[in-house]
Design an enzyme around this catalytic site. Structure first.
Site, PDB file in Angstrom:
ATOM      1  N   GLU A   1       0.936   3.928   1.758  1.00  0.00           N
ATOM      2  CA  GLU A   1       1.395   4.375   3.071  1.00  0.00           C
ATOM      3  C   GLU A   1       2.560   3.532   3.575  1.00  0.00           C
ATOM      4  OE1 GLU A   1      -1.725   3.680   2.075  1.00  0.00           O
ATOM      5  OE2 GLU A   1      -3.215   4.563   3.427  1.00  0.00           O
TER       6      GLU A   1
ATOM      7  N   CYS B   1      -2.506   0.109   7.347  1.00  0.00           N
ATOM      8  CA  CYS B   1      -1.781   1.363   7.172  1.00  0.00           C
ATOM      9  C   CYS B   1      -1.919   2.272   8.391  1.00  0.00           C
ATOM     10  CB  CYS B   1      -2.241   2.059   5.901  1.00  0.00           C
ATOM     11  SG  CYS B   1      -1.802   1.104   4.419  1.00  0.00           S
TER      12      CYS B   1
ATOM     13  N   CYS C   1      -6.444   2.190   5.635  1.00  0.00           N
ATOM     14  CA  CYS C   1      -7.025   0.932   6.095  1.00  0.00           C
ATOM     15  C   CYS C   1      -6.396   0.574   7.448  1.00  0.00           C
ATOM     16  CB  CYS C   1      -6.756  -0.176   5.072  1.00  0.00           C
ATOM     17  SG  CYS C   1      -5.012  -0.656   4.961  1.00  0.00           S
TER      18      CYS C   1
ATOM     19  N   HIS D   1       0.859  -1.188   0.000  1.00  0.00           N
ATOM     20  CA  HIS D   1       0.000   0.000   0.000  1.00  0.00           C
ATOM     21  C   HIS D   1       0.892   1.233   0.000  1.00  0.00           C
ATOM     22  CE1 HIS D   1      -3.940  -1.859   1.747  1.00  0.00           C
ATOM     23  NE2 HIS D   1      -3.372  -2.653   0.844  1.00  0.00           N
TER      24      HIS D   1
END
Length: 153
Positions: free
Chosen positions: A50, A81, A78, A48
């Site tokens: 992040e 993250c 999410c 992801h």
């Protein structure tokens, strides 16, 4: 946030979920990491935006603690993250569009308000939310079109 949005557009063009993230040195107002989702290319659910940005920032400053840094993300983080943001002790979180399905900052779980979270960054939401949201909608519209066309053949 504009740089994060540019990264999200790069992800969009690569058929990745269009999320971009940047980590900024608060003291010098300098971007030290600028990335986007890369789960499809890497075949890895951990990639992801992040997570990649936090990893790059920690490697750059040779520290796991990002106390003097902020993160800008185009979409509400999410659970994975959000936990990474807490564990890296980022000072502030700025994000664009809310994520009613998977976001855990304000939409669902509210991770940073839970007893499981030991560090709560300052949180600022809705920054360029319309631009970020439109990019997400366009991406998933494109995905649905591709899926529909495959079903017809």
């Amino acid at each position: 946030m504009e740089q994060a949005l540019k990264q999200a557009k790069i992800a969009f063009d690569k058929n990745e979920v269009p999320v971009g993230a940047v980590v900024v040195d608060r003291l010098h107002q300098k971007i030290i990491a600028s990335t986007h989702n890369n789960t499809e290319e890497k075949n890895n659910a951990l990639y992801h935006a992040e997570i990649i940005a936090i990893n790059e920032a920690c490697n750059l400053i040779s520290s796991k603690n990002l106390n003097d840094y902020d993160i800008y993300v185009t979409l509400e983080p999410c659970a994975m993250c959000a936990a990474a943001i807490a564990h890296s002790r980022l000072k502030r979180l700025f994000y664009g569009a809310s994520d009613s399905k998977h976001g855990v900052v304000e939409s669902n779980l509210r991770y940073f308000n839970s007893s499981a979270c030991f560090h709560r960054p300052e949180i600022y939401s809705g920054i360029l939310a319309e631009d970020s949201g439109l990019l997400m909608k366009e991406f998933f519209k494109r995905i649905r079109t591709v899926i529909s066309s495959h079903r017809m053949t």
